[in-house]
Design a protein around this motif. Structure first.
Motif, PDB file in Angstrom:
ATOM      1  N   LYS A   6      -1.565  19.444  55.412  1.00 56.50           N
ATOM      2  CA  LYS A   6      -2.118  19.206  54.073  1.00 56.50           C
ATOM      3  C   LYS A   6      -3.000  20.386  53.648  1.00 56.50           C
ATOM      4  O   LYS A   6      -2.932  20.845  52.498  1.00 56.50           O
ATOM      5  CB  LYS A   6      -2.933  17.914  54.045  1.00 56.50           C
ATOM      6  N   TYR A   7      -3.827  20.855  54.564  1.00 55.94           N
ATOM      7  CA  TYR A   7      -4.705  21.984  54.254  1.00 55.94           C
ATOM      8  C   TYR A   7      -3.919  23.287  54.117  1.00 55.94           C
ATOM      9  O   TYR A   7      -4.243  24.127  53.270  1.00 55.94           O
ATOM     10  CB  TYR A   7      -5.781  22.130  55.338  1.00 55.94           C
ATOM     11  N   CYS A   8      -2.887  23.447  54.938  1.00 50.77           N
ATOM     12  CA  CYS A   8      -2.112  24.690  54.890  1.00 50.77           C
ATOM     13  C   CYS A   8      -1.385  24.866  53.559  1.00 50.77           C
ATOM     14  O   CYS A   8      -1.286  25.981  53.041  1.00 50.77           O
ATOM     15  CB  CYS A   8      -1.089  24.705  56.029  1.00 50.77           C
ATOM     16  N   PHE A   9      -0.866  23.796  53.002  1.00 47.21           N
ATOM     17  CA  PHE A   9      -0.092  23.891  51.762  1.00 47.21           C
ATOM     18  C   PHE A   9      -0.942  23.735  50.507  1.00 47.21           C
ATOM     19  O   PHE A   9      -0.451  23.914  49.394  1.00 47.21           O
ATOM     20  CB  PHE A   9       1.019  22.830  51.760  1.00 47.21           C
ATOM     21  N   PHE A  10      -2.217  23.425  50.686  1.00 43.73           N
ATOM     22  CA  PHE A  10      -3.106  23.223  49.544  1.00 43.73           C
ATOM     23  C   PHE A  10      -3.429  24.561  48.878  1.00 43.73           C
ATOM     24  O   PHE A  10      -3.804  25.526  49.538  1.00 43.73           O
ATOM     25  CB  PHE A  10      -4.390  22.545  50.033  1.00 43.73           C
ATOM     26  N   ASN A  11      -3.274  24.614  47.579  1.00 47.08           N
ATOM     27  CA  ASN A  11      -3.614  25.814  46.804  1.00 47.08           C
ATOM     28  C   ASN A  11      -5.112  25.810  46.515  1.00 47.08           C
ATOM     29  O   ASN A  11      -5.605  24.972  45.762  1.00 47.08           O
ATOM     30  CB  ASN A  11      -2.811  25.834  45.501  1.00 47.08           C
ATOM     31  N   THR A  12      -5.824  26.761  47.109  1.00 46.22           N
ATOM     32  CA  THR A  12      -7.289  26.789  47.002  1.00 46.22           C
ATOM     33  C   THR A  12      -7.783  27.623  45.811  1.00 46.22           C
ATOM     34  O   THR A  12      -8.993  27.825  45.680  1.00 46.22           O
ATOM     35  CB  THR A  12      -7.900  27.365  48.289  1.00 46.22           C
ATOM     36  N   THR A  13      -6.891  28.071  44.966  1.00 44.06           N
ATOM     37  CA  THR A  13      -7.269  28.986  43.866  1.00 44.06           C
ATOM     38  C   THR A  13      -8.395  28.424  43.018  1.00 44.06           C
ATOM     39  O   THR A  13      -9.320  29.150  42.621  1.00 44.06           O
ATOM     40  CB  THR A  13      -6.046  29.285  42.981  1.00 44.06           C
ATOM     41  N   ASN A  14      -8.337  27.129  42.724  1.00 43.59           N
ATOM     42  CA  ASN A  14      -9.313  26.530  41.816  1.00 43.59           C
ATOM     43  C   ASN A  14     -10.573  26.020  42.516  1.00 43.59           C
ATOM     44  O   ASN A  14     -11.461  25.471  41.862  1.00 43.59           O
ATOM     45  CB  ASN A  14      -8.662  25.380  41.041  1.00 43.59           C
ATOM     46  N   LEU A  15     -10.625  26.182  43.840  1.00 45.68           N
ATOM     47  CA  LEU A  15     -11.825  25.759  44.559  1.00 45.68           C
ATOM     48  C   LEU A  15     -12.947  26.768  44.352  1.00 45.68           C
ATOM     49  O   LEU A  15     -12.709  27.972  44.268  1.00 45.68           O
ATOM     50  CB  LEU A  15     -11.546  25.644  46.055  1.00 45.68           C
ATOM     51  N   GLN A  16     -14.169  26.260  44.282  1.00 43.32           N
ATOM     52  CA  GLN A  16     -15.323  27.146  44.211  1.00 43.32           C
ATOM     53  C   GLN A  16     -15.489  27.873  45.545  1.00 43.32           C
ATOM     54  O   GLN A  16     -15.129  27.351  46.605  1.00 43.32           O
ATOM     55  CB  GLN A  16     -16.588  26.344  43.898  1.00 43.32           C
ATOM     56  N   GLU A  17     -16.007  29.086  45.480  1.00 46.69           N
ATOM     57  CA  GLU A  17     -16.277  29.819  46.719  1.00 46.69           C
ATOM     58  C   GLU A  17     -17.323  29.055  47.527  1.00 46.69           C
ATOM     59  O   GLU A  17     -18.348  28.636  46.999  1.00 46.69           O
ATOM     60  CB  GLU A  17     -16.792  31.226  46.404  1.00 46.69           C
ATOM     61  N   GLY A  18     -17.036  28.846  48.784  1.00 50.88           N
ATOM     62  CA  GLY A  18     -17.975  28.099  49.624  1.00 50.88           C
ATOM     63  C   GLY A  18     -17.329  27.672  50.914  1.00 50.88           C
ATOM     64  O   GLY A  18     -16.258  28.145  51.296  1.00 50.88           O
ATOM     65  N   LYS A  19     -17.990  26.734  51.621  1.00 48.23           N
ATOM     66  CA  LYS A  19     -17.545  26.323  52.949  1.00 48.23           C
ATOM     67  C   LYS A  19     -16.146  25.711  52.924  1.00 48.23           C
ATOM     68  O   LYS A  19     -15.339  25.972  53.815  1.00 48.23           O
ATOM     69  CB  LYS A  19     -18.541  25.323  53.547  1.00 48.23           C
ATOM     70  N   LEU A  20     -15.854  24.892  51.904  1.00 50.54           N
ATOM     71  CA  LEU A  20     -14.559  24.221  51.863  1.00 50.54           C
ATOM     72  C   LEU A  20     -13.420  25.215  51.711  1.00 50.54           C
ATOM     73  O   LEU A  20     -12.404  25.129  52.411  1.00 50.54           O
ATOM     74  CB  LEU A  20     -14.525  23.201  50.721  1.00 50.54           C
ATOM     75  N   LYS A  21     -13.582  26.169  50.820  1.00 48.59           N
ATOM     76  CA  LYS A  21     -12.542  27.167  50.610  1.00 48.59           C
ATOM     77  C   LYS A  21     -12.338  28.007  51.872  1.00 48.59           C
ATOM     78  O   LYS A  21     -11.191  28.283  52.273  1.00 48.59           O
ATOM     79  CB  LYS A  21     -12.903  28.064  49.421  1.00 48.59           C
ATOM     80  N   LYS A  22     -13.432  28.406  52.512  1.00 56.96           N
ATOM     81  CA  LYS A  22     -13.327  29.182  53.747  1.00 56.96           C
ATOM     82  C   LYS A  22     -12.673  28.365  54.850  1.00 56.96           C
ATOM     83  O   LYS A  22     -11.883  28.885  55.643  1.00 56.96           O
ATOM     84  CB  LYS A  22     -14.717  29.652  54.190  1.00 56.96           C
ATOM     85  N   PHE A  23     -12.998  27.072  54.877  1.00 52.06           N
ATOM     86  CA  PHE A  23     -12.407  26.195  55.885  1.00 52.06           C
ATOM     87  C   PHE A  23     -10.893  26.123  55.713  1.00 52.06           C
ATOM     88  O   PHE A  23     -10.135  26.249  56.686  1.00 52.06           O
ATOM     89  CB  PHE A  23     -13.022  24.799  55.775  1.00 52.06           C
ATOM     90  N   CYS A  24     -10.434  25.926  54.489  1.00 55.40           N
ATOM     91  CA  CYS A  24      -8.998  25.880  54.211  1.00 55.40           C
ATOM     92  C   CYS A  24      -8.317  27.190  54.606  1.00 55.40           C
ATOM     93  O   CYS A  24      -7.217  27.196  55.180  1.00 55.40           O
ATOM     94  CB  CYS A  24      -8.746  25.585  52.733  1.00 55.40           C
ATOM     95  N   GLN A  25      -8.974  28.306  54.303  1.00 57.76           N
ATOM     96  CA  GLN A  25      -8.423  29.609  54.654  1.00 57.76           C
ATOM     97  C   GLN A  25      -8.327  29.783  56.164  1.00 57.76           C
ATOM     98  O   GLN A  25      -7.353  30.330  56.686  1.00 57.76           O
ATOM     99  CB  GLN A  25      -9.279  30.718  54.024  1.00 57.76           C
ATOM    100  N   LYS A  26      -9.348  29.291  56.885  1.00 60.49           N
ATOM    101  CA  LYS A  26      -9.345  29.387  58.349  1.00 60.49           C
ATOM    102  C   LYS A  26      -8.232  28.535  58.956  1.00 60.49           C
ATOM    103  O   LYS A  26      -7.597  28.932  59.939  1.00 60.49           O
ATOM    104  CB  LYS A  26     -10.697  28.959  58.912  1.00 60.49           C
ATOM    105  N   ILE A  27      -8.015  27.356  58.374  1.00 56.39           N
ATOM    106  CA  ILE A  27      -6.932  26.500  58.868  1.00 56.39           C
ATOM    107  C   ILE A  27      -5.590  27.219  58.710  1.00 56.39           C
ATOM    108  O   ILE A  27      -4.744  27.212  59.611  1.00 56.39           O
ATOM    109  CB  ILE A  27      -6.909  25.162  58.108  1.00 56.39           C
TER     110      ILE A  27
END
Length: 354
Positions: free
Chosen positions: A194-215
């Motif tokens: 779920k995290y791998c296929f999630f498009n994070t473009t619209n997420l604010q810069e922060g822990k959640l976006k970095k977490f998704c990128q790390k996954i």
């Protein structure tokens, strides 16, 4: 979380309050006849090796973030904790595992002399392979332990590299592929997807976006870059499977009897991403008993996201539809070993580096 410190993960709990490991809990376990077992991640063993190579001094222990682990164990009563490096050693080439075990014992001889040989420890002779180690090099017994998460990550990468579509189309294709090829839907690996296929473009810069990128980096990237050949795909899948395997092992051992002693199992790692994932997704434990269910926590930024709603709904409906069938059968992991070759054949046919 503090930078560069060992992290103690309890991958099963009720979810209201995340359990914390401390000497009070360990000593309470001891009084109740429970042994606290710490399953060591390979990154802990690597840190121990670095300490020994740097002279095995306390200053190196602190520099490598193991001081909190040492201080915890030093405050615990004798024979109340068992350190378990064996599962992490299985991830390594056997010759490397032997070297790592030697460094582990050298580290313990100075900083944890009571943990060189635990009462229920077993020894294994490591020979043969020294490089290019992966799933194919495992023993048959180890393959059976790794095959399910390994296949999940192989097919995750197949969808990532060989399938075109929107994020939700990719997620659904992944679940469908698992259902067709593996015939078992593992909630942990599907949550990773779920995290791998999630498009994070619209997420604010922060822990959640970095977490998704790390996954994504851990699950579908090779050294933070897109894979360029099938060997790199295999390594990505093996590394991802190793992380999930340690979580499964810790859960499987928890509250079980080992030498007639009840176990309270924790995973010790330096991997903050893995720890963050376990904060959001974990097996449920009620009154200290692990249940065959998992709980996922969704960030407020994702609650109303169409992708997450659709992905959760799709997996839920699939699970409900398959429940009766799943409970009516005995699943044989040996049947999955030939499926690995089938997955590799799919890559041979469809994979193109970009």
């Amino acid at each position: 979380m503090n930078e560069n410190k060992a992290i103690f993960i309890k991958p099963n709990h009720l979810g209201l309050n995340i359990p914390k490991l401390d000497p009070v809990l360990v000593n309470s376990n001891k009084k109740q006849g429970i042994e606290t077992t710490l399953v060591l991640d390979s990154n802990i063993l690597i840190k121990m090796e670095r300490v020994v190579k740097a002279g095995n001094k306390w200053s190196s222990v602190k520099e490598n973030g193991l001081d909190n682990l040492i201080k915890l164990l030093q405050k615990c009563k004798p024979y109340s904790v068992c350190l378990s490096p064996g599962f992490a050693l299985k991830e390594m080439p056997p010759q490397k595992a032997k070297i790592s075990m030697d460094f582990y014992e050298s580290f313990c001889s100075v900083h944890l002399p009571n943990f060189i040989d635990t009462p229920n420890s077993t020894r294994k002779a490591y020979t043969d392979f020294s490089s290019d180690y992966g799933f194919v090099d495992l023993t048959t017994e180890a393959k059976l332990a790794f095959v399910l998460p390994y296949l999940n990550f192989l097919y995750l990468n197949y969808i990532e590299y060989c399938y075109s579509g929107t994020p939700i189309e990719k997620f659904k294709a992944y679940v469908d592929l698992l259902e067709e090829k593996v015939d078992l839907l593992s909630a942990t690996e599907i949550e990773v997807a779920k995290y791998c296929f999630f498009n994070t473009t619209n997420l604010q810069e922060g822990k959640l976006k970095k977490f998704c990128q790390k996954i994504r980096e851990n699950s579908v990237k090779y050294k933070n870059k897109r894979a360029v050949d099938i060997n790199q795909i295999k390594q990505i899948a093996f590394n991802g499977a190793s992380d999930i395997h340690l979580l499964h092992v810790t859960n499987a051992m928890d509250k079980k009897l080992l030498d007639n002693i009840k176990q309270d199992c924790w995973l010790v790692t330096m991997d903050k991403k893995l720890a963050a994932f376990c904060d959001l997704f974990h097996q449920i434990s009620v009154n200290g008993v692990s249940q065959p269910y998992a709980m996922a926590t969704i960030s407020e930024e994702m609650v109303n996201d169409e992708y997450w709603q659709s992905a959760n709904e799709y997996f839920l409906l699939k699970s409900i539809k398959r429940r009766e069938y799943h409970l009516s059968r005995v699943f044989n992991l040996e049947n999955l070993l030939p499926v690995v070759e089938d997955a590799i054949s799919m890559f041979d046919k469809d994979f193109k580096s970009t």
